[in-house]
Motif scaffolding. Structure first.
Motif, PDB file in Angstrom:
ATOM      1  N   ALA A 109      -1.832   2.541 -18.750  1.00 44.79           N
ATOM      2  CA  ALA A 109      -1.113   2.654 -20.030  1.00 44.79           C
ATOM      3  C   ALA A 109       0.170   3.467 -19.836  1.00 44.79           C
ATOM      4  O   ALA A 109       1.225   3.119 -20.401  1.00 44.79           O
ATOM      5  CB  ALA A 109      -2.009   3.291 -21.090  1.00 44.79           C
ATOM      6  N   THR A 110       0.091   4.522 -19.040  1.00 45.60           N
ATOM      7  CA  THR A 110       1.281   5.329 -18.749  1.00 45.60           C
ATOM      8  C   THR A 110       2.323   4.497 -18.027  1.00 45.60           C
ATOM      9  O   THR A 110       3.517   4.573 -18.323  1.00 45.60           O
ATOM     10  CB  THR A 110       0.898   6.560 -17.899  1.00 45.60           C
ATOM     11  OG1 THR A 110      -0.075   7.326 -18.608  1.00 45.60           O
ATOM     12  CG2 THR A 110       2.098   7.433 -17.587  1.00 45.60           C
ATOM     13  N   GLY A 111       1.864   3.671 -17.078  1.00 41.67           N
ATOM     14  CA  GLY A 111       2.772   2.786 -16.351  1.00 41.67           C
ATOM     15  C   GLY A 111       3.425   1.763 -17.265  1.00 41.67           C
ATOM     16  O   GLY A 111       4.616   1.463 -17.136  1.00 41.67           O
ATOM     17  N   ALA A 166      -3.381   2.240 -11.000  1.00 42.33           N
ATOM     18  CA  ALA A 166      -4.734   2.647 -10.589  1.00 42.33           C
ATOM     19  C   ALA A 166      -5.294   1.584  -9.654  1.00 42.33           C
ATOM     20  O   ALA A 166      -4.818   0.451  -9.619  1.00 42.33           O
ATOM     21  CB  ALA A 166      -5.634   2.804 -11.814  1.00 42.33           C
ATOM     22  N   ARG A 167      -6.300   1.990  -8.932  1.00 41.37           N
ATOM     23  CA  ARG A 167      -7.006   1.075  -8.040  1.00 41.37           C
ATOM     24  C   ARG A 167      -8.303   0.677  -8.725  1.00 41.37           C
ATOM     25  O   ARG A 167      -8.999   1.520  -9.282  1.00 41.37           O
ATOM     26  CB  ARG A 167      -7.314   1.818  -6.739  1.00 41.37           C
ATOM     27  CG  ARG A 167      -7.733   0.956  -5.609  1.00 41.37           C
ATOM     28  CD  ARG A 167      -7.957   1.789  -4.378  1.00 41.37           C
ATOM     29  NE  ARG A 167      -6.753   2.556  -4.056  1.00 41.37           N
ATOM     30  CZ  ARG A 167      -6.471   3.021  -2.874  1.00 41.37           C
ATOM     31  NH1 ARG A 167      -7.304   2.835  -1.893  1.00 41.37           N
ATOM     32  NH2 ARG A 167      -5.373   3.698  -2.663  1.00 41.37           N
ATOM     33  N   GLU A 168      -8.607  -0.605  -8.694  1.00 41.53           N
ATOM     34  CA  GLU A 168      -9.813  -1.101  -9.351  1.00 41.53           C
ATOM     35  C   GLU A 168     -10.571  -2.006  -8.378  1.00 41.53           C
ATOM     36  O   GLU A 168     -10.003  -2.937  -7.823  1.00 41.53           O
ATOM     37  CB  GLU A 168      -9.409  -1.899 -10.598  1.00 41.53           C
ATOM     38  CG  GLU A 168     -10.540  -2.378 -11.442  1.00 41.53           C
ATOM     39  CD  GLU A 168     -10.019  -3.127 -12.656  1.00 41.53           C
ATOM     40  OE1 GLU A 168     -10.076  -4.371 -12.661  1.00 41.53           O
ATOM     41  OE2 GLU A 168      -9.541  -2.460 -13.594  1.00 41.53           O
ATOM     42  N   THR A 192       0.844  -1.202   0.000  1.00 36.74           N
ATOM     43  CA  THR A 192       0.000   0.000   0.000  1.00 36.74           C
ATOM     44  C   THR A 192       0.877   1.250   0.000  1.00 36.74           C
ATOM     45  O   THR A 192       0.629   2.191  -0.769  1.00 36.74           O
ATOM     46  CB  THR A 192      -0.950  -0.001   1.206  1.00 36.74           C
ATOM     47  OG1 THR A 192      -1.795  -1.158   1.092  1.00 36.74           O
ATOM     48  CG2 THR A 192      -1.795   1.251   1.257  1.00 36.74           C
ATOM     49  N   ARG A 193       1.918   1.270   0.834  1.00 37.76           N
ATOM     50  CA  ARG A 193       2.838   2.425   0.865  1.00 37.76           C
ATOM     51  C   ARG A 193       3.557   2.604  -0.465  1.00 37.76           C
ATOM     52  O   ARG A 193       3.820   3.725  -0.889  1.00 37.76           O
ATOM     53  CB  ARG A 193       3.843   2.282   2.007  1.00 37.76           C
ATOM     54  CG  ARG A 193       3.273   2.597   3.362  1.00 37.76           C
ATOM     55  CD  ARG A 193       4.358   2.701   4.432  1.00 37.76           C
ATOM     56  NE  ARG A 193       5.138   1.485   4.586  1.00 37.76           N
ATOM     57  CZ  ARG A 193       4.785   0.448   5.331  1.00 37.76           C
ATOM     58  NH1 ARG A 193       3.646   0.483   5.990  1.00 37.76           N
ATOM     59  NH2 ARG A 193       5.563  -0.608   5.414  1.00 37.76           N
ATOM     60  N   SER A 194       3.887   1.506  -1.119  1.00 43.64           N
ATOM     61  CA  SER A 194       4.570   1.596  -2.418  1.00 43.64           C
ATOM     62  C   SER A 194       3.631   2.045  -3.532  1.00 43.64           C
ATOM     63  O   SER A 194       4.053   2.740  -4.459  1.00 43.64           O
ATOM     64  CB  SER A 194       5.161   0.232  -2.794  1.00 43.64           C
ATOM     65  OG  SER A 194       6.155  -0.149  -1.896  1.00 43.64           O
ATOM     66  N   LEU A 195       2.375   1.634  -3.450  1.00 38.90           N
ATOM     67  CA  LEU A 195       1.421   1.956  -4.516  1.00 38.90           C
ATOM     68  C   LEU A 195       0.970   3.415  -4.492  1.00 38.90           C
ATOM     69  O   LEU A 195       0.704   3.987  -5.557  1.00 38.90           O
ATOM     70  CB  LEU A 195       0.197   1.047  -4.420  1.00 38.90           C
ATOM     71  CG  LEU A 195       0.398  -0.386  -4.886  1.00 38.90           C
ATOM     72  CD1 LEU A 195      -0.800  -1.248  -4.500  1.00 38.90           C
ATOM     73  CD2 LEU A 195       0.648  -0.457  -6.380  1.00 38.90           C
ATOM     74  N   GLU A 238       0.259   5.614  -7.749  1.00 35.41           N
ATOM     75  CA  GLU A 238      -1.108   6.005  -8.100  1.00 35.41           C
ATOM     76  C   GLU A 238      -1.170   7.516  -8.346  1.00 35.41           C
ATOM     77  O   GLU A 238      -1.796   7.958  -9.315  1.00 35.41           O
ATOM     78  CB  GLU A 238      -2.080   5.628  -6.987  1.00 35.41           C
ATOM     79  CG  GLU A 238      -2.370   4.142  -6.902  1.00 35.41           C
ATOM     80  CD  GLU A 238      -3.275   3.783  -5.727  1.00 35.41           C
ATOM     81  OE1 GLU A 238      -3.969   4.669  -5.184  1.00 35.41           O
ATOM     82  OE2 GLU A 238      -3.277   2.597  -5.344  1.00 35.41           O
ATOM     83  N   LYS A 239      -0.505   8.292  -7.500  1.00 37.76           N
ATOM     84  CA  LYS A 239      -0.541   9.753  -7.625  1.00 37.76           C
ATOM     85  C   LYS A 239       0.036  10.247  -8.944  1.00 37.76           C
ATOM     86  O   LYS A 239      -0.423  11.244  -9.483  1.00 37.76           O
ATOM     87  CB  LYS A 239       0.205  10.408  -6.460  1.00 37.76           C
ATOM     88  CG  LYS A 239      -0.561  10.353  -5.169  1.00 37.76           C
ATOM     89  CD  LYS A 239       0.185  11.051  -4.054  1.00 37.76           C
ATOM     90  CE  LYS A 239      -0.606  10.943  -2.766  1.00 37.76           C
ATOM     91  NZ  LYS A 239       0.074  11.589  -1.653  1.00 37.76           N
TER      92      LYS A 239
END
Length: 151
Positions: free
Chosen positions: A104-106, A87-89, A74-77, A81-82
């Motif tokens: 797609a950017t990732g 993304a979170r799904e 969670t700390r790494s994500l 995400e920012k």
């Protein structure tokens, strides 16, 4: 009185693997950070997501693959995400389950970072014959209990 023992060959191997891990972490962090703004840990996280079915994983599964806790994932994500790399799904069938999904950017950043990682890897391993690289990869993969992911 405890008499110190000489390290076994197994101990020596494990200590050497730990030193190599630290070296690789520093080198890859520097290369990926200066060119792409991500750490080697970020790269590994994104690579696991890319390789997963549907390019998504439950956080607990991602934690397992990375060898960290769920809170560590969670700390790494959060920073990824920012900046739009992840993304979170939500799971449509179970509101308690959330997936981490590479965007797609990732995926684009990961592809570019993969080139940098390949160059840095070749530089680190330049003095090792290619057949030994393949043998070491197989041995370490067996030790880790996993097949290395391709980038």
């Amino acid at each position: 009185m405890i008499i110190p023992q000489e390290p076994s060959s197994a101990s020596e191997l494990c200590l050497t693997i730990a030193r190599v891990h630290a070296l690789l972490q520093r080198r890859f962090d520097a290369a990926l950070g200066s060119h792409h703004g991500i750490s080697f840990s970020d790269f590994q996280l994104l690579n696991h997501l890319r390789a997963a079915p549907g390019a998504r994983l439950r956080r607990v599964d991602l934690a397992d693959k990375l060898g960290v806790t769920a809170s560590g994932v969670t700390r790494s994500l959060l920073p990824l995400e920012k900046i739009g790399l992840v993304a979170r799904e939500a799971d449509p069938r179970d509101a308690r389950v959330a997936y981490a999904v590479i965007t797609a950017t990732g995926q684009e950043l990961l592809a570019n970072a993969g080139v940098t990682l390949n160059l840095a890897s070749r530089e680190v391993l330049r003095s090792v014959p290619p057949d030994q690289v393949a043998a070491m990869a197989a041995s370490l993969g067996a030790l880790a209990g996993a097949t290395p992911l391709r980038t």
